[in-house]
Design a protein around this motif. Structure first.
Motif, PDB file in Angstrom:
ATOM      1  N   LYS A   1       0.851  -1.193   0.000  1.00 47.05           N
ATOM      2  CA  LYS A   1       0.000   0.000   0.000  1.00 47.05           C
ATOM      3  C   LYS A   1       0.890   1.249   0.000  1.00 47.05           C
ATOM      4  O   LYS A   1       0.622   2.223  -0.713  1.00 47.05           O
ATOM      5  N   ARG A   2       1.972   1.175   0.762  1.00 46.97           N
ATOM      6  CA  ARG A   2       2.905   2.321   0.760  1.00 46.97           C
ATOM      7  C   ARG A   2       3.581   2.465  -0.601  1.00 46.97           C
ATOM      8  O   ARG A   2       3.810   3.571  -1.078  1.00 46.97           O
TER       9      ARG A   2
ATOM     10  N   VAL B   1       2.269   1.675  -3.449  1.00 46.90           N
ATOM     11  CA  VAL B   1       1.266   2.239  -4.369  1.00 46.90           C
ATOM     12  C   VAL B   1       1.121   3.749  -4.130  1.00 46.90           C
ATOM     13  O   VAL B   1       1.104   4.539  -5.075  1.00 46.90           O
ATOM     14  N   HIS B   2       1.055   4.144  -2.863  1.00 45.67           N
ATOM     15  CA  HIS B   2       0.925   5.584  -2.554  1.00 45.67           C
ATOM     16  C   HIS B   2       2.121   6.369  -3.095  1.00 45.67           C
ATOM     17  O   HIS B   2       1.972   7.426  -3.696  1.00 45.67           O
TER      18      HIS B   2
ATOM     19  N   ALA C   1       1.987   6.492  -6.886  1.00 45.65           N
ATOM     20  CA  ALA C   1       0.898   7.377  -7.326  1.00 45.65           C
ATOM     21  C   ALA C   1       1.360   8.828  -7.213  1.00 45.65           C
ATOM     22  O   ALA C   1       1.138   9.643  -8.117  1.00 45.65           O
TER      23      ALA C   1
ATOM     24  N   ILE D   1      -5.118   9.200  -5.488  1.00 44.68           N
ATOM     25  CA  ILE D   1      -5.612   7.906  -4.995  1.00 44.68           C
ATOM     26  C   ILE D   1      -5.960   8.048  -3.525  1.00 44.68           C
ATOM     27  O   ILE D   1      -5.269   8.753  -2.795  1.00 44.68           O
TER      28      ILE D   1
ATOM     29  N   ALA E   1      -5.709   2.520  -2.666  1.00 38.39           N
ATOM     30  CA  ALA E   1      -4.345   1.964  -2.612  1.00 38.39           C
ATOM     31  C   ALA E   1      -4.371   0.574  -1.988  1.00 38.39           C
ATOM     32  O   ALA E   1      -3.674  -0.343  -2.443  1.00 38.39           O
TER      33      ALA E   1
ATOM     34  N   LEU F   1      -1.398  -0.338 -10.700  1.00 38.13           N
ATOM     35  CA  LEU F   1      -1.697   1.087 -10.486  1.00 38.13           C
ATOM     36  C   LEU F   1      -1.839   1.804 -11.833  1.00 38.13           C
ATOM     37  O   LEU F   1      -2.758   2.611 -12.029  1.00 38.13           O
TER      38      LEU F   1
END
Ligand code: ATP
Length: 360
Positions: free
Chosen positions: A198-199, A201-202, A205, A212, A217, A235
């Motif tokens: 998740k980190r 993806v953030h 992004a 997002i 995420a 993503l």
């Protein structure tokens, strides 16, 4: 039948395949963490590597050779670049299959600068003579260049500047012990936890200027098979969908709808994975069934089922490889929303007596 058409998507081009495609390669450059602080997850590896590099820097020495093992897309190349950056050293990147002759390796080694990092991807696929040359280079910073052929051949010793070899392999077990033993630091990269992805993806992004929210995420992270490269690829596909079908913001709903279009399910299984599971459950009552029979049922090569679909299904606890054949776990029935047949021995459809029609 399973409804899977194998001609649609070659296995190596799967959205959830962990190898890098051409688009990945371009974007990966932009998304690569530049130092250990930016590198997400792999806490133990980071901590240990940080110590190794700091100590080398404090001594004003070249860092010890590093061996990184782990599945594709977990960050081995990224980490090798970070090692070079942290040491303030240049990096040269090559791979085992590119070095087929000892002379290829001698040419690379003899042109290295002092302290340079040599990243050797797929080190287990180097030729034997190159491997033997590497032993001496790693240990004594020296190689013997053979000039001439036959009885008149002579070995000319060539001194090398100290360098750091970073070897990467998906299969540490395939490395001959003499090679493995010459690495001062060995690290195994694990699959990433959903909160770490998740980190990832953030962060990606943000770098790609994509909006997002946290749930969006998390949705992408949960379908990324523990692999940052897949997270980044999903993503990008979700971003496309959000741009075309919505206002650009990625929410849980948008991520879910986008990945449904690409047939990546809530757990990260794609069409091939599901076709294998569906065949196993619906045609063979959950198994055991031989690999060849299963492959024929989904219209794929044995190797594709074994090497492309099964590792993830096994890792997810959905499929087991047993001496009698492939068996679905209770989690597989639950995942496909099917009910496992009763335990009546030999009952129609429970499949326990299935034979492999083509040999396992
Ligand atoms: N820990 C991490 N934090 C953030 N991004 C990461 C991390 N690890 C990998 N990535 C991203 O994932 C992508 C793939 O990483 P990388 O190319 O280093 O993997 P690899 O293990 O070398 O794969 P392969 O063995 O297939 O070459 C890169 O874009 C990188 O930015």
């Amino acid at each position: 039948m399973t409804g899977y058409d194998p001609t649609d998507t070659p296995a190596e081009e799967r959205l959830v395949g962990s190898g890098a495609d051409r688009e990945d390669q371009a974007v990966e450059v932009a998304l690569r963490p530049k130092d250990l602080g930016e590198f997400i997850g792999q806490e133990k590896v980071r901590e240990q590597l940080d110590l190794v590099l700091r100590a080398a820097r404090a001594r004003g020495a070249t860092a010890d050779h590093v061996l990184l093992s782990g599945a594709p897309g977990l960050g081995k190349t990224t980490l090798s670049m970070i090692i070079a950056a942290e040491m303030g050293a240049p990096i040269r990147i090559t791979s085992g299959p590119a070095i087929q002759h000892a002379g290829d390796l001698a040419a690379i080694l003899s042109s290295l600068q002092e302290g340079e990092v040599l990243f050797l991807d797929e080190i287990h696929r180097m030729s034997r003579p190159a491997e033997e040359m590497l032993y001496m280079a790693m240990e004594d910073f020296r190689v013997d260049v053979i000039v001439g052929k036959g009885p008149g051949a002579t070995a000319i010793p060539l001194e090398l500047p100290p360098f750091t070899l970073v070897g990467a392999t998906t299969r540490a077990g395939l490395l001959p012990p003499p090679l493995r033993d010459r690495f001062g630091f060995t690290a195994h990269m694990e699959f990433y936890e959903p909160h770490e992805l998740k980190r990832v993806v953030h962060r990606s992004a943000h770098l790609l200027d994509v909006e997002i929210d946290p749930a969006g995420a998390a949705e992408i992270a949960g379908r990324s098979r523990g692999t940052p490269r897949i997270a980044n690829r999903l993503l990008r596909r979700v971003r496309d969908y959000a741009q075309v079908k919505a206002d650009g913001l990625i929410t849980r709903e948008i991520a879910g709808a986008a990945l449904a279009v690409y047939e990546v399910d809530a757990r990260g299984l794609d069409r091939l994975d599901r076709a294998v599971l569906e065949a196993l459950l619906k045609l063979f009552g959950g198994g055991p069934v031989g690999l060849s029979t299963l492959a024929v049922a989904v219209g794929e090569e044995r190797e594709t089922v074994e090497e492309v679909a099964e590792p993830f299904l096994v890792r997810e606890g959905l499929l087991a490889r047993t001496p009698r054949g492939r068996v679905a776990t209770p989690a597989a029935w639950a995942h496909l929303g099917l009910t496992a047949p009763g335990s009546a021995p030999g009952g129609a459809g429970n499949g326990n007596g299935q034979q492999d029609l083509f040999g396992a």
